[in-house]
Design a protein around this motif. Sequence first.
Motif, PDB file in Angstrom:
ATOM      1  N   ASP A  65       8.131  52.937  13.597  1.00 59.33           N
ATOM      2  CA  ASP A  65       6.910  52.325  14.056  1.00 59.33           C
ATOM      3  C   ASP A  65       5.962  52.087  13.048  1.00 59.33           C
ATOM      4  O   ASP A  65       5.632  53.110  12.192  1.00 59.33           O
ATOM      5  CB  ASP A  65       6.215  53.280  15.111  1.00 59.33           C
ATOM      6  N   ALA A  66       5.408  50.948  12.747  1.00 62.73           N
ATOM      7  CA  ALA A  66       4.464  50.697  11.553  1.00 62.73           C
ATOM      8  C   ALA A  66       3.354  51.570  11.656  1.00 62.73           C
ATOM      9  O   ALA A  66       2.849  51.923  10.508  1.00 62.73           O
ATOM     10  CB  ALA A  66       4.392  49.184  11.350  1.00 62.73           C
ATOM     11  N   ASP A  67       2.857  51.960  12.658  1.00 59.88           N
ATOM     12  CA  ASP A  67       1.627  52.591  12.884  1.00 59.88           C
ATOM     13  C   ASP A  67       1.812  54.063  13.506  1.00 59.88           C
ATOM     14  O   ASP A  67       1.315  54.892  13.970  1.00 59.88           O
ATOM     15  CB  ASP A  67       1.130  52.066  14.284  1.00 59.88           C
ATOM     16  N   THR A  68       2.570  54.589  12.288  1.00 65.86           N
ATOM     17  CA  THR A  68       2.866  55.953  12.266  1.00 65.86           C
ATOM     18  C   THR A  68       2.724  56.627  10.631  1.00 65.86           C
ATOM     19  O   THR A  68       2.698  55.603   9.894  1.00 65.86           O
ATOM     20  CB  THR A  68       4.433  56.305  12.640  1.00 65.86           C
ATOM     21  N   ARG A  69       2.785  57.806  10.333  1.00 66.12           N
ATOM     22  CA  ARG A  69       2.536  58.172   9.182  1.00 66.12           C
ATOM     23  C   ARG A  69       3.693  57.652   8.295  1.00 66.12           C
ATOM     24  O   ARG A  69       3.519  57.124   7.290  1.00 66.12           O
ATOM     25  CB  ARG A  69       2.472  59.670   8.952  1.00 66.12           C
ATOM     26  N   LEU A  70       4.850  57.650   8.824  1.00 61.29           N
ATOM     27  CA  LEU A  70       6.271  57.128   7.873  1.00 61.29           C
ATOM     28  C   LEU A  70       6.037  55.882   7.968  1.00 61.29           C
ATOM     29  O   LEU A  70       6.531  55.272   6.872  1.00 61.29           O
ATOM     30  CB  LEU A  70       7.506  57.820   8.765  1.00 61.29           C
ATOM     31  N   GLY A  71       5.639  54.960   8.850  1.00 60.64           N
ATOM     32  CA  GLY A  71       5.468  53.727   8.691  1.00 60.64           C
ATOM     33  C   GLY A  71       4.614  53.102   7.693  1.00 60.64           C
ATOM     34  O   GLY A  71       5.129  52.226   6.985  1.00 60.64           O
ATOM     35  N   ARG A  72       3.591  53.957   7.771  1.00 62.88           N
ATOM     36  CA  ARG A  72       2.635  53.505   6.618  1.00 62.88           C
ATOM     37  C   ARG A  72       3.036  53.997   5.320  1.00 62.88           C
ATOM     38  O   ARG A  72       2.704  52.997   4.256  1.00 62.88           O
ATOM     39  CB  ARG A  72       1.090  54.190   7.055  1.00 62.88           C
ATOM     40  N   ALA A  73       3.695  55.088   5.190  1.00 59.19           N
ATOM     41  CA  ALA A  73       4.182  55.370   3.934  1.00 59.19           C
ATOM     42  C   ALA A  73       5.411  54.566   3.334  1.00 59.19           C
ATOM     43  O   ALA A  73       5.218  54.272   2.162  1.00 59.19           O
ATOM     44  CB  ALA A  73       4.894  56.821   4.052  1.00 59.19           C
TER      45      ALA A  73
ATOM     46  N   ALA B  55      11.503  65.011  16.279  1.00 56.03           N
ATOM     47  CA  ALA B  55      11.376  63.723  15.650  1.00 56.03           C
ATOM     48  C   ALA B  55      10.183  63.388  14.906  1.00 56.03           C
ATOM     49  O   ALA B  55      10.233  63.115  13.616  1.00 56.03           O
ATOM     50  CB  ALA B  55      11.280  62.657  16.756  1.00 56.03           C
ATOM     51  N   ALA B  56       9.172  64.081  14.976  1.00 51.96           N
ATOM     52  CA  ALA B  56       7.916  64.036  14.223  1.00 51.96           C
ATOM     53  C   ALA B  56       8.223  64.891  13.008  1.00 51.96           C
ATOM     54  O   ALA B  56       7.747  64.403  11.927  1.00 51.96           O
ATOM     55  CB  ALA B  56       6.716  64.713  14.917  1.00 51.96           C
TER      56      ALA B  56
ATOM     57  N   ALA C 254      10.876  65.692  11.762  1.00 53.47           N
ATOM     58  CA  ALA C 254      12.098  64.906  10.876  1.00 53.47           C
ATOM     59  C   ALA C 254      11.418  63.701  10.239  1.00 53.47           C
ATOM     60  O   ALA C 254      11.575  63.436   8.738  1.00 53.47           O
ATOM     61  CB  ALA C 254      13.070  64.250  11.815  1.00 53.47           C
ATOM     62  N   ASP C 255      10.541  63.021  10.642  1.00 49.13           N
ATOM     63  CA  ASP C 255       9.825  61.790  10.009  1.00 49.13           C
ATOM     64  C   ASP C 255       9.104  62.332   8.646  1.00 49.13           C
ATOM     65  O   ASP C 255       9.033  61.808   7.628  1.00 49.13           O
ATOM     66  CB  ASP C 255       8.981  61.056  10.799  1.00 49.13           C
ATOM     67  N   ASP C 256       8.290  63.626   8.903  1.00 53.73           N
ATOM     68  CA  ASP C 256       7.465  64.100   7.944  1.00 53.73           C
ATOM     69  C   ASP C 256       8.356  64.786   6.865  1.00 53.73           C
ATOM     70  O   ASP C 256       8.117  64.359   5.350  1.00 53.73           O
ATOM     71  CB  ASP C 256       6.761  65.363   8.454  1.00 53.73           C
ATOM     72  N   MET C 257       9.614  65.153   7.066  1.00 56.20           N
ATOM     73  CA  MET C 257      10.569  65.458   6.098  1.00 56.20           C
ATOM     74  C   MET C 257      11.153  64.354   5.280  1.00 56.20           C
ATOM     75  O   MET C 257      11.249  64.435   4.356  1.00 56.20           O
ATOM     76  CB  MET C 257      11.893  66.351   6.883  1.00 56.20           C
ATOM     77  N   VAL C 258      11.376  63.271   6.214  1.00 52.82           N
ATOM     78  CA  VAL C 258      11.941  61.907   5.290  1.00 52.82           C
ATOM     79  C   VAL C 258      10.686  61.577   4.434  1.00 52.82           C
ATOM     80  O   VAL C 258      10.922  60.874   3.145  1.00 52.82           O
ATOM     81  CB  VAL C 258      12.100  60.831   6.525  1.00 52.82           C
ATOM     82  N   GLN C 259       9.390  61.394   4.910  1.00 52.43           N
ATOM     83  CA  GLN C 259       8.590  61.217   4.178  1.00 52.43           C
ATOM     84  C   GLN C 259       8.186  61.982   2.842  1.00 52.43           C
ATOM     85  O   GLN C 259       8.039  61.309   1.688  1.00 52.43           O
ATOM     86  CB  GLN C 259       7.081  61.168   4.949  1.00 52.43           C
ATOM     87  N   ALA C 260       8.550  63.174   2.875  1.00 53.14           N
ATOM     88  CA  ALA C 260       8.452  64.035   1.793  1.00 53.14           C
ATOM     89  C   ALA C 260       9.729  63.780   0.977  1.00 53.14           C
ATOM     90  O   ALA C 260       9.634  63.837  -0.303  1.00 53.14           O
ATOM     91  CB  ALA C 260       8.600  65.751   2.246  1.00 53.14           C
TER      92      ALA C 260
END
Length: 223
Positions: free
Chosen positions: A39-47, A90-91, A93-99
Motif C-alpha cells: 500500500d503506497a499510503d504506509t510507511r513501507l510504501g512511502r519508503a 504484518a506490520a 514484518a514491513d518495518d523489518m523490510v524497511q530496515a
Amino acid sequence: MYLSMISDEPSPGEGLPRHVQDLIGRQLDGLIPRMDTVDADTRLGRALLRLRAALLDAEAERQVTKAFGDELIALVPRLRRFARMRTGNAAEADDMVQATLMRAWERRSQFQDGTNLVAWLFTILRNTHLNQRKRLRREVEDVDGAFAGALSSAPDQEHRVALFELQAALNDLPEEQRETLLLVTVDGLKHEEVAAVLGCQVGTVKSRVSRARERLAMALGLS
C-alpha cells in the motif's frame, strides 16, 4: 507407467518420494501468506517511493547499476514474506523490510555486481531480526502469528484442521531445520543461497531439508 515410476522416485539425497516432497512444499507454500502488494499510503510504501527516487539518482551518478535497483525493488515481496514468516506480524514484518532496505542502501557500495543479491538481502534481513531478538531477550522464535491469516481465511473446517496440524508439525521441528526448510520450500532460495544466508555448508542445508521433510511427512501421516 514408466514415467510415473520415475516421477515417484526420491531425488538425490532425499529419502521421500518426489510426490511427497512436492505435497509438503505445496502445503507449506499455502500456509505462509503472500505479501505481494504494498500500500503506497504506509510507511513501507512511502519508503519504497523514496528508495526508487534515490536509486534513480544513484544510477545517474553511476553509484549503482540499473540491474541492482530493478532487482532490489523486485525482491521486496519475497523479503516481506520472509519477514512475515519470522515475525508473525504484518506490520512488524514491513518495518523489518524497511530496515533491511535502508541497510542495503547504506551498504550499496559493499555489494559486488554479479554476486547474489537475493542471498545478500536475506542475510541482512535475517541478521536484523536476530539482533532485534537479542535486544528483546527472546529465546524462542514465535511463528504462530505468521499463519493467522491463512487459518482465518480457510474455506472449511477440514482445511482449517489440516492447517493447524501442519503448523503444529512445523513448530515441532528444530529451529534450524524449520528455518532451512522454509527458506528452500517457501522462499524459493537455492541450496547455495540458503547456505550463504545461514553461514553453513550446502551439504548441511540439504541434510536439514531432508530431515525436516521426513519429520513432517511422518507427523502428517504421509510416509
